[in-house]
Design a protein around this motif. Structure first.
Motif, PDB file in Angstrom:
ATOM      1  N   ILE A   4       2.404  -0.806   4.812  1.00 55.58           N
ATOM      2  CA  ILE A   4       1.251  -0.670   5.686  1.00 55.58           C
ATOM      3  C   ILE A   4       0.271  -1.774   5.306  1.00 55.58           C
ATOM      4  CG2 ILE A   4      -0.652   0.821   6.409  1.00 55.58           C
ATOM      5  CD1 ILE A   4       2.133   2.489   4.633  1.00 55.58           C
ATOM      6  N   VAL A   5      -0.199  -2.526   6.281  1.00 53.90           N
ATOM      7  CA  VAL A   5      -1.203  -3.551   6.002  1.00 53.90           C
ATOM      8  C   VAL A   5      -2.492  -3.208   6.721  1.00 53.90           C
ATOM      9  CG1 VAL A   5       0.434  -5.402   5.564  1.00 53.90           C
ATOM     10  CG2 VAL A   5      -0.400  -5.072   7.863  1.00 53.90           C
ATOM     11  N   ASP A   6      -3.600  -3.500   6.075  1.00 49.75           N
ATOM     12  CA  ASP A   6      -4.926  -3.298   6.648  1.00 49.75           C
ATOM     13  C   ASP A   6      -5.527  -4.679   6.880  1.00 49.75           C
ATOM     14  OD1 ASP A   6      -7.592  -2.813   7.224  1.00 49.75           O
ATOM     15  OD2 ASP A   6      -7.769  -1.179   5.772  1.00 49.75           O
ATOM     16  N   GLU A   7      -5.473  -5.135   8.113  1.00 47.49           N
ATOM     17  CA  GLU A   7      -5.968  -6.470   8.441  1.00 47.49           C
ATOM     18  C   GLU A   7      -7.449  -6.630   8.117  1.00 47.49           C
ATOM     19  OE1 GLU A   7      -4.994  -7.398  12.481  1.00 47.49           O
ATOM     20  OE2 GLU A   7      -2.833  -7.365  12.098  1.00 47.49           O
ATOM     21  N   ALA A  58      -6.499  -5.893  -1.573  1.00 48.38           N
ATOM     22  CA  ALA A  58      -5.825  -4.579  -1.555  1.00 48.38           C
ATOM     23  C   ALA A  58      -5.467  -4.183  -0.119  1.00 48.38           C
ATOM     24  CB  ALA A  58      -6.673  -3.521  -2.242  1.00 48.38           C
ATOM     25  N   ALA A  59      -4.990  -5.164   0.646  1.00 47.53           N
ATOM     26  CA  ALA A  59      -4.673  -4.946   2.060  1.00 47.53           C
ATOM     27  C   ALA A  59      -3.264  -4.423   2.286  1.00 47.53           C
ATOM     28  CB  ALA A  59      -4.868  -6.252   2.828  1.00 47.53           C
ATOM     29  N   ILE A  60      -2.440  -4.419   1.240  1.00 46.48           N
ATOM     30  CA  ILE A  60      -1.052  -3.988   1.362  1.00 46.48           C
ATOM     31  C   ILE A  60      -0.863  -2.685   0.612  1.00 46.48           C
ATOM     32  CG2 ILE A  60       1.356  -4.575   0.870  1.00 46.48           C
ATOM     33  CD1 ILE A  60       0.439  -7.544   0.847  1.00 46.48           C
ATOM     34  N   SER A  61      -0.405  -1.664   1.326  1.00 44.49           N
ATOM     35  CA  SER A  61      -0.077  -0.402   0.668  1.00 44.49           C
ATOM     36  C   SER A  61       1.366  -0.052   0.997  1.00 44.49           C
ATOM     37  CB  SER A  61      -1.032   0.716   1.071  1.00 44.49           C
ATOM     38  OG  SER A  61      -1.042   0.890   2.456  1.00 44.49           O
ATOM     39  N   LEU A  62       1.950   0.745   0.124  1.00 44.18           N
ATOM     40  CA  LEU A  62       3.368   1.083   0.245  1.00 44.18           C
ATOM     41  C   LEU A  62       3.566   2.578   0.264  1.00 44.18           C
ATOM     42  CD1 LEU A  62       4.715  -1.405  -2.464  1.00 44.18           C
ATOM     43  CD2 LEU A  62       4.421  -1.813  -0.011  1.00 44.18           C
ATOM     44  N   ASP A  63       4.462   3.009   1.131  1.00 45.46           N
ATOM     45  CA  ASP A  63       4.921   4.395   1.144  1.00 45.46           C
ATOM     46  C   ASP A  63       6.351   4.357   0.621  1.00 45.46           C
ATOM     47  OD1 ASP A  63       5.873   6.932   1.627  1.00 45.46           O
ATOM     48  OD2 ASP A  63       5.075   7.055   3.666  1.00 45.46           O
TER      49      ASP A  63
END
Length: 66
Positions: A4-7, A58-63
């Motif tokens: 998941i990325v948060d632009e 911290a724009a990249i999160s992982l599930d």
């Protein structure tokens, strides 16, 4: 794994593109992250984890369970 990325958090540093160019790219106009593969193959998981760890915004999160 699902990425998941948060632009909104992305500062355009480009570390993700350098580490995992098959998974991430950047927009030409402002350098914001572009996700090329939200569910990368297992062989790319370590690189993607590194991208999330080094992202200055911290724009990249992982599930990991997805």
């Amino acid at each position: 794994m699902k990425i998941i990325v948060d632009e909104e958090k992305c500062c355009g540093a480009g570390q993700c593109v350098l580490i995992a160019p098959d998974v991430f790219d950047q927009r030409d106009d402002d350098g914001i992250v572009v996700l090329l593969d939200a569910r990368p193959p297992v062989v790319r998981h370590d690189a993607v984890r590194e991208c999330a760890a080094v992202c200055p915004g911290a724009a990249i999160s992982l599930d990991e369970d997805a």
